[in-house]
Design a protein around this motif. Structure first.
Motif, PDB file in Angstrom:
ATOM      1  N   GLU A 168       0.812  -1.216   0.000  1.00  0.00           N
ATOM      2  CA  GLU A 168       0.000   0.000   0.000  1.00  0.00           C
ATOM      3  C   GLU A 168       0.846   1.267   0.000  1.00  0.00           C
ATOM      4  OE1 GLU A 168      -2.836   2.906   0.065  1.00  0.00           O
ATOM      5  OE2 GLU A 168      -2.881   0.839  -0.653  1.00  0.00           O
ATOM      6  N   ASN A 169       1.798   1.371   0.899  1.00  0.00           N
ATOM      7  CA  ASN A 169       2.508   2.631   1.075  1.00  0.00           C
ATOM      8  C   ASN A 169       3.591   2.882   0.028  1.00  0.00           C
ATOM      9  OD1 ASN A 169       1.682   4.056   3.828  1.00  0.00           O
ATOM     10  ND2 ASN A 169       1.516   1.854   4.109  1.00  0.00           N
ATOM     11  N   SER A 170       4.116   1.835  -0.566  1.00  0.00           N
ATOM     12  CA  SER A 170       5.138   2.015  -1.595  1.00  0.00           C
ATOM     13  C   SER A 170       4.561   2.023  -3.006  1.00  0.00           C
ATOM     14  CB  SER A 170       6.196   0.909  -1.493  1.00  0.00           C
ATOM     15  OG  SER A 170       6.884   0.966  -0.263  1.00  0.00           O
ATOM     16  N   PHE A 171       3.416   1.319  -3.204  1.00  0.00           N
ATOM     17  CA  PHE A 171       2.916   1.155  -4.566  1.00  0.00           C
ATOM     18  C   PHE A 171       1.432   1.486  -4.742  1.00  0.00           C
ATOM     19  CE2 PHE A 171       6.497  -1.750  -3.957  1.00  0.00           C
ATOM     20  CZ  PHE A 171       7.311  -1.393  -5.025  1.00  0.00           C
ATOM     21  N   GLY A 172       0.701   1.699  -3.651  1.00  0.00           N
ATOM     22  CA  GLY A 172      -0.722   2.010  -3.774  1.00  0.00           C
ATOM     23  C   GLY A 172      -1.538   0.859  -4.339  1.00  0.00           C
ATOM     24  N   ASP A 173      -1.164  -0.394  -3.972  1.00  0.00           N
ATOM     25  CA  ASP A 173      -1.796  -1.572  -4.563  1.00  0.00           C
ATOM     26  C   ASP A 173      -2.905  -2.179  -3.705  1.00  0.00           C
ATOM     27  OD1 ASP A 173      -0.325  -1.617  -6.932  1.00  0.00           O
ATOM     28  OD2 ASP A 173       1.296  -2.828  -6.070  1.00  0.00           O
ATOM     29  N   VAL A 174      -3.323  -1.485  -2.633  1.00  0.00           N
ATOM     30  CA  VAL A 174      -4.311  -2.089  -1.734  1.00  0.00           C
ATOM     31  C   VAL A 174      -5.557  -1.216  -1.561  1.00  0.00           C
ATOM     32  CG1 VAL A 174      -4.753  -3.031   0.568  1.00  0.00           C
ATOM     33  CG2 VAL A 174      -2.491  -3.321  -0.484  1.00  0.00           C
ATOM     34  N   SER A 175      -5.397  -0.020  -1.054  1.00  0.00           N
ATOM     35  CA  SER A 175      -6.543   0.848  -0.764  1.00  0.00           C
ATOM     36  C   SER A 175      -7.352   1.126  -2.028  1.00  0.00           C
ATOM     37  CB  SER A 175      -6.057   2.172  -0.161  1.00  0.00           C
ATOM     38  OG  SER A 175      -7.148   3.031   0.097  1.00  0.00           O
TER      39      SER A 175
ATOM     40  N   LYS B 282      -8.678  -1.000  -3.947  1.00  0.00           N
ATOM     41  CA  LYS B 282      -8.448  -2.011  -4.976  1.00  0.00           C
ATOM     42  C   LYS B 282      -9.242  -3.293  -4.693  1.00  0.00           C
ATOM     43  CE  LYS B 282      -5.264   0.665  -6.750  1.00  0.00           C
ATOM     44  NZ  LYS B 282      -5.516   1.422  -7.999  1.00  0.00           N
ATOM     45  N   VAL B 283      -9.368  -4.108  -5.727  1.00  0.00           N
ATOM     46  CA  VAL B 283      -9.915  -5.455  -5.576  1.00  0.00           C
ATOM     47  C   VAL B 283      -8.733  -6.392  -5.359  1.00  0.00           C
ATOM     48  CG1 VAL B 283     -11.222  -7.319  -6.651  1.00  0.00           C
ATOM     49  CG2 VAL B 283     -11.881  -4.925  -7.056  1.00  0.00           C
ATOM     50  N   VAL B 284      -8.720  -7.057  -4.216  1.00  0.00           N
ATOM     51  CA  VAL B 284      -7.563  -7.849  -3.801  1.00  0.00           C
ATOM     52  C   VAL B 284      -7.974  -9.304  -3.599  1.00  0.00           C
ATOM     53  CG1 VAL B 284      -5.782  -8.160  -2.029  1.00  0.00           C
ATOM     54  CG2 VAL B 284      -6.517  -5.847  -2.680  1.00  0.00           C
ATOM     55  N   ALA B 285      -7.153 -10.228  -4.103  1.00  0.00           N
ATOM     56  CA  ALA B 285      -7.376 -11.661  -3.885  1.00  0.00           C
ATOM     57  C   ALA B 285      -6.234 -12.244  -3.080  1.00  0.00           C
ATOM     58  CB  ALA B 285      -7.490 -12.390  -5.225  1.00  0.00           C
ATOM     59  N   ASP B 286      -6.584 -13.050  -2.088  1.00  0.00           N
ATOM     60  CA  ASP B 286      -5.604 -13.743  -1.249  1.00  0.00           C
ATOM     61  C   ASP B 286      -5.652 -15.223  -1.629  1.00  0.00           C
ATOM     62  OD1 ASP B 286      -4.101 -14.934   0.722  1.00  0.00           O
ATOM     63  OD2 ASP B 286      -5.253 -14.156   2.409  1.00  0.00           O
ATOM     64  N   PHE B 287      -4.634 -15.693  -2.359  1.00  0.00           N
ATOM     65  CA  PHE B 287      -4.588 -17.082  -2.825  1.00  0.00           C
ATOM     66  C   PHE B 287      -3.996 -17.982  -1.745  1.00  0.00           C
ATOM     67  CE2 PHE B 287      -4.474 -16.532  -7.758  1.00  0.00           C
ATOM     68  CZ  PHE B 287      -5.745 -15.991  -7.709  1.00  0.00           C
ATOM     69  N   GLY B 288      -4.685 -19.114  -1.475  1.00  0.00           N
ATOM     70  CA  GLY B 288      -4.256 -19.980  -0.386  1.00  0.00           C
ATOM     71  C   GLY B 288      -4.369 -19.240   0.922  1.00  0.00           C
ATOM     72  N   CYS B 289      -5.544 -18.674   1.155  1.00  0.00           N
ATOM     73  CA  CYS B 289      -5.719 -17.676   2.220  1.00  0.00           C
ATOM     74  C   CYS B 289      -5.585 -18.234   3.632  1.00  0.00           C
ATOM     75  CB  CYS B 289      -7.058 -16.968   2.071  1.00  0.00           C
ATOM     76  SG  CYS B 289      -8.507 -18.033   2.303  1.00  0.00           S
ATOM     77  N   GLY B 290      -5.739 -19.568   3.801  1.00  0.00           N
ATOM     78  CA  GLY B 290      -5.640 -20.121   5.147  1.00  0.00           C
ATOM     79  C   GLY B 290      -6.637 -19.468   6.088  1.00  0.00           C
TER      80      GLY B 290
ATOM     81  N   ILE C  88      -7.375 -10.225   5.418  1.00  0.00           N
ATOM     82  CA  ILE C  88      -7.888  -9.339   6.470  1.00  0.00           C
ATOM     83  C   ILE C  88      -7.012  -8.095   6.575  1.00  0.00           C
ATOM     84  CG2 ILE C  88      -8.190  -9.118   8.975  1.00  0.00           C
ATOM     85  CD1 ILE C  88      -9.178 -12.070   8.901  1.00  0.00           C
ATOM     86  N   ALA C  89      -5.699  -8.277   6.428  1.00  0.00           N
ATOM     87  CA  ALA C  89      -4.797  -7.121   6.434  1.00  0.00           C
ATOM     88  C   ALA C  89      -5.141  -6.164   5.300  1.00  0.00           C
ATOM     89  CB  ALA C  89      -3.344  -7.584   6.321  1.00  0.00           C
ATOM     90  N   ALA C  90      -5.458  -6.714   4.128  1.00  0.00           N
ATOM     91  CA  ALA C  90      -5.845  -5.877   2.991  1.00  0.00           C
ATOM     92  C   ALA C  90      -7.135  -5.117   3.295  1.00  0.00           C
ATOM     93  CB  ALA C  90      -6.016  -6.732   1.734  1.00  0.00           C
ATOM     94  N   ALA C  91      -8.091  -5.805   3.904  1.00  0.00           N
ATOM     95  CA  ALA C  91      -9.353  -5.155   4.262  1.00  0.00           C
ATOM     96  C   ALA C  91      -9.137  -4.038   5.278  1.00  0.00           C
ATOM     97  CB  ALA C  91     -10.333  -6.193   4.806  1.00  0.00           C
ATOM     98  N   LEU C  92      -8.258  -4.267   6.244  1.00  0.00           N
ATOM     99  CA  LEU C  92      -7.964  -3.248   7.258  1.00  0.00           C
ATOM    100  C   LEU C  92      -7.271  -2.033   6.646  1.00  0.00           C
ATOM    101  CD1 LEU C  92      -6.744  -5.572  10.168  1.00  0.00           C
ATOM    102  CD2 LEU C  92      -8.831  -4.185  10.147  1.00  0.00           C
ATOM    103  N   LEU C  93      -6.618  -2.227   5.501  1.00  0.00           N
ATOM    104  CA  LEU C  93      -5.968  -1.116   4.800  1.00  0.00           C
ATOM    105  C   LEU C  93      -6.862  -0.559   3.693  1.00  0.00           C
ATOM    106  CD1 LEU C  93      -2.257  -2.348   4.602  1.00  0.00           C
ATOM    107  CD2 LEU C  93      -3.247  -0.638   6.137  1.00  0.00           C
ATOM    108  N   ASP C  94      -8.169  -0.810   3.838  1.00  0.00           N
ATOM    109  CA  ASP C  94      -9.193  -0.166   3.007  1.00  0.00           C
ATOM    110  C   ASP C  94      -9.232  -0.645   1.565  1.00  0.00           C
ATOM    111  OD1 ASP C  94     -10.095   1.434   5.163  1.00  0.00           O
ATOM    112  OD2 ASP C  94      -8.510   2.886   4.790  1.00  0.00           O
ATOM    113  N   ALA C  95      -8.936  -1.935   1.344  1.00  0.00           N
ATOM    114  CA  ALA C  95      -9.190  -2.498   0.016  1.00  0.00           C
ATOM    115  C   ALA C  95     -10.682  -2.401  -0.263  1.00  0.00           C
ATOM    116  CB  ALA C  95      -8.732  -3.949  -0.039  1.00  0.00           C
TER     117      ALA C  95
END
Length: 220
Positions: free
Chosen positions: A41-48, A50-58, A64-71
């Motif tokens: 997020e802070n270096s590339f702006g790839d989360v807030s 955005k539509v984010v997929a967590d592969f092999g999410c366990g 959840i980290a992506a959601a907390l950073l306003d994905a």
């Protein structure tokens, strides 16, 4: 949200009680997950936003980290039903929206809503050779903006060659080297904790030569 705050929240997540060795299920620590998403997020702006997929999410740590950073929208994909149940509980406890899909990454079909960013801690390929590259190959087919992935530092040259040559990534960059603490989860583990060096990679997916936006079927 500050890095330490994010790490603190992720440290409260429930873990999988009976991990499956055939799936190479190892927990992604709050330390690694927070730094992965914070860098994205802070270096590339790839989360807030955005539509984010967590592969092999366990248990859902990265998603959840992506959601907390306003994905804008987060989907977690895993083959294991037990993992998805734990991820759902964690998302509810964190009061974030985490959409979940049970699917083998190798059989994933994509259509509908596009995916900006894929984040993942894939199997290292220790039990099933090539599992890590299968995850990376599918991630680069789906993502339109970036893929963030963790791989053993010892495989750095191999990962880069495969990403650029076989997966047609536009770029493959190691953002940092991290220490992955593998706890004593399985009978064959002799030590309480094993410290493994891992690379946090950022891959840029290939441009779609036909001009068709790559999309992915998401749960409604």
């Amino acid at each position: 949200m500050k890095l330490k705050q994010l790490e603190g929240l992720l440290g409260n997540l429930e873990q999988i009680s009976c991990p499956k060795i055939e799936l190479e299920q190892y927990p992604t620590s709050a330390h690694i997950a927070s730094r992965t998403l914070f860098s994205a997020e802070n270096s590339f702006g790839d989360v807030s936003g955005k539509v984010v997929a967590d592969f092999g999410c366990g248990c859902g740590t990265l998603g959840i980290a992506a959601a907390l950073l306003d994905a804008d929208y987060v989907v977690g994909v895993d083959i294991d039903a037990q993992s998805l149940e734990v991820a759902l509980v964690n998302a509810e406890d964190m009061e974030v929206d985490l959409n979940l899909m049970q699917c083998d990454i190798n059989n994933l079909k994509w259509r509908g809503q596009f995916i900006d960013t894929v984040i993942m801690n894939p199997p290292f390929g220790t039990r099933k050779k090539g599992a890590d590259m299968n995850f990376l190959s599918m991630a680069l087919k789906v993502a339109t903006q970036a893929v963030y992935s963790l791989h053993k530092t010892s495989t750095r040259d191999h990962v880069k060659k495969m990403a650029l040559r076989d997966c047609n990534a536009t770029s493959a960059e190691v953002l940092c080297e991290l220490r992955f603490d593998v706890p004593q989860l399985y009978k064959f583990h002799k030590k309480k904790v094993v410290d493994i060096a891992v690379d946090l990679w950022r891959f840029v997916p290939p441009k779609d030569q036909e001009g068709v936006v790559k999309t992915f079927s998401l749960p409604q």
